[in-house]
Design an enzyme around this catalytic site. Structure first.
Site: not given
Length: 352
Positions: A347-348
């Protein structure tokens, strides 16, 4: 027997987050717009002479949309930065009187934080546009806009993308003293588009066994083409090549034949008019052409999805991407994969 509520259903999270988008858009209009206008007024008073936009991935496509807004609506030069010039090469540009806008869902990528800090030290006005007011990026920036999308758990970004688009539109409108009224219809129209998921599911059957895709548009629709290609690649794993219609004619058209699937995003306005020669050439080559956009263009194509008419061209990208998000979801499900958790993605993304 397993509790049905504990069983993981492929795509459940992405589906729920796509469905939240009308509410997110309304929240930005109701709760976020006053703060965005205030920030825009403060920055406009300092009269930046040009704008640089910094982002990666999905947010980079939102930044490209903002570039079109800035150049068309404000008449100011705008460009997309190369972060490695400062983070890897240590370049120290003179950014006095420059507005640097960094767009990031998480606000946590080290290179975005480092380049924004360097820009501020170089004299720039810095603005972070994120979905996390407590992020390192928001902390190092002089100004911050929260896109108010709420937590996004699926790896493919959906609601944060359209939230970024709307926040950037309202910000640019604020810079020129506009009221952003063109955006008021978006929540209701978005809900209507998402309710037509059955149409997209039928369309998805065309791409279940596709080996590659070409996606094209012009003008404000070009960022949509890039974001659609990214969504399809990260969820379905089908190689999807996005091209400006003008660039497609400069060589890549040669790879399109009578079995090549092409998706064209046709804006209702000048972008669609500029794309017309490309559509004519694609039809001439017998391409399997699917159109997202104007009703008349959909009727002239192999298939498509018609978007609401009468929407100002500068906000159409917020609606254009919705059927393409649904398409990525439906093709992924049809191929037996889980769009919530594409392989090899986080996600990051912590680039440096």
């Amino acid at each position: 027997m397993s509790d049905p509520q504990t069983v993981s259903v492929p795509g459940r999270i992405m589906s729920a987050e796509m469905a939240e988008q009308p509410a997110v858009l309304q929240r930005i209009l109701d709760e976020g717009a006053p703060a965005i206008r205030e920030i825009a007024a403060q920055i406009a008073a300092r009269n930046p002479r040009f704008v640089l936009l910094t982002a990666r991935g999905t947010s980079d496509n939102a930044a490209l949309y903002a570039k079109y807004l800035i150049e068309v609506l404000l008449g100011k030069p705008a460009g997309l930065t190369s972060m490695s010039t400062t983070t890897a090469y240590g370049a120290k540009p003179d950014l006095a009187d420059c507005l640097v806008i960094t767009v990031s869902q998480s606000g946590g990528s080290p290179d975005l934080v480092a380049s924004t800090r360097a820009a501020r030290e170089a004299g720039a006005i810095t603005l972070a546009v994120t979905n996390n007011a407590a992020s390192p990026l928001a902390e190092v920036s002089e100004f911050h806009i929260d896109v108010l999308a709420g937590p996004e758990k699926a790896l493919p970004a959906t609601k944060t993308y359209t939230a970024e688009l709307l926040a950037l539109y309202l910000f640019v409108e604020g810079l020129r003293g506009g009221d952003g009224s063109a955006a008021k219809v978006l929540p209701e129209l978005a809900a209507g588009i998402l309710a037509r998921q059955g149409e997209v599911k039928d369309l998805a059957e065309r791409y279940r066994f596709a080996q590659r895709l070409v996606i094209t548009s012009r003008g404000y629709g070009y960022p949509t083409a890039r974001e659609a290609a990214l969504k399809l690649m990260e969820t379905t794993y089908i190689p999807a090549s996005p091209f400006s219609g003008a660039d497609l004619l400069h060589g890549p058209l040669a790879m399109v034949d009578n079995v090549s699937p092409v998706i064209a995003i046709v804006p209702d306005g000048k972008g669609g008019e500029a794309l017309q020669p490309v559509l004519d050439r694609l039809r001439g080559r017998g391409a399997d052409l699917v159109v997202i956009g104007q009703q008349a263009q959909v009727e002239a194509a192999s298939a498509g999805f018609a978007l609401p008419a009468g929407v100002p061209e500068e906000v159409q990208p917020i609606l254009e991407i919705l059927p393409l998000q649904l398409l990525a979801y439906e093709v992924t499900i049809a191929r037996g994969q889980d769009p919530d958790a594409p392989r090899a993605l986080a996600k990051v993304t912590e680039t440096h």
